[in-house]
Scaffold this active site. Structure first.
Site, PDB file in Angstrom:
ATOM      1  NE  ARG A  58      -3.630  -2.240   2.649  1.00 62.10           N
ATOM      2  CZ  ARG A  58      -4.422  -2.454   3.683  1.00 62.10           C
ATOM      3  NH1 ARG A  58      -4.380  -1.637   4.735  1.00 62.10           N
ATOM      4  NH2 ARG A  58      -5.240  -3.492   3.694  1.00 62.10           N
ATOM      5  CG  ASP A  70       2.425   6.157   2.655  1.00 59.92           C
ATOM      6  OD1 ASP A  70       1.416   5.523   3.002  1.00 59.92           O
ATOM      7  OD2 ASP A  70       3.499   6.131   3.289  1.00 59.92           O
ATOM      8  NE  ARG A 107       8.024   9.473   2.436  1.00 58.44           N
ATOM      9  CZ  ARG A 107       6.841   9.999   2.764  1.00 58.44           C
ATOM     10  NH1 ARG A 107       5.733   9.254   2.723  1.00 58.44           N
ATOM     11  NH2 ARG A 107       6.760  11.267   3.118  1.00 58.44           N
TER      12      ARG A 107
END
Length: 259
Positions: free
Chosen positions: A54, A56, A204
């Site tokens: 999934r 972002d 990230r």
């Protein structure tokens, strides 16, 4: 379940303008346009989807894998799904690259044994134009050798609490990082990483810290210290979503392998 025909699809998309993969009450999601296109090729009947990852808001995919449960009586073939869905996905920057029938026990999410992401940084003084929404602009010069030294501290099985989002819902912060490799081609610095699964914002957050190492604001050993702290406050900032792309998902047997 006998009335269902399950297909795996491999999808490429530009995450700009989407709220991410998952459907939500507001905003345009990749999942919503995928399911809408799938429904169009079976006369408007609903088609449920499950994805291997999934992404972002603003995150891209070069090879995300999804499984779709079509009505069995539709009797679809590869070309109808790949080309038909890609047609109905216009004008969104989403396309179906491959499709293959799979068993009902097969899951795009739970059958996956690894995911590979790439993060791209454009390292120069001037702001990007051609790479806008595709890379993180870092002005300070980056030393990729020092950056790699910092990355090496994260390889293997660790508690990655320091690199998970505070809102991460994973039951355990322990993950095994199989790959974290950094290279430069001209102005572009790419970070490739692979694991069975990742925590929310893990990639990230790792990149945000590694950028501090590469620009010599942190010593490379501080990556090990941040990891050992098991505290999000010990690590660096979260890198922007623009540079992140889900490149590939691995399975024990590739469902798209020909013959």
């Amino acid at each position: 379940m006998a009335d269902i025909a399950r297909w795996a699809i491999r999808v490429e998309y530009d995450g700009s303008g989407f709220i991410g993969w998952q459907k939500q009450t507001e905003g345009l999601s990749v999942q919503s346009v995928i399911e809408a296109a799938a429904a169009r090729i079976v006369g408007g009947r609903p088609v449920a989807s499950v994805t291997a990852g999934r992404t972002d808001t603003g995150v891209h995919a070069a090879g995300i894998v999804v499984h779709l449960d079509f009505p069995a009586d539709a009797r679809l073939d590869l070309r109808q799904i790949r080309d038909g869905m890609s047609y109905f996905l216009k004008p969104h920057r989403v396309v179906v690259l491959e499709a293959a029938p799979v068993d009902l026990e097969w899951s795009a999410r739970f059958s996956a044994i690894w995911r590979r992401y790439r993060y791209t940084i454009i390292n120069r003084a001037s702001r990007p134009v051609l790479q806008i929404n595709q890379a993180w602009h870092v002005k300070r010069p980056i030393d990729i050798e020092i950056m790699q030294q910092g990355a090496d501290h994260l390889l293997g099985r660790h508690d990655f609490t320091s690199f998970r989002a505070t809102a991460c819902q994973a039951k355990s912060p322990v993950r095994t990082l199989e790959l974290l490799s950094i290279r430069r081609e001209g102005e572009l610095v790419t970070i490739d990483t692979q694991a069975r699964s990742f925590l929310h914002h893990q990639v990230r957050n790792m990149v945000g810290s590694l950028a501090l190492v590469g620009t010599k604001q942190w010593h490379h050993e501080r990556m090990a210290e941040a990891l050992a702290a098991r505290d999000r406050r010990a690590a660096g900032p979260t890198a922007p979503p623009d540079g992140l792309c889900l490149m590939e998902v691995g399975y024990p047997e590739d469902p798209f392998r020909k013959g």
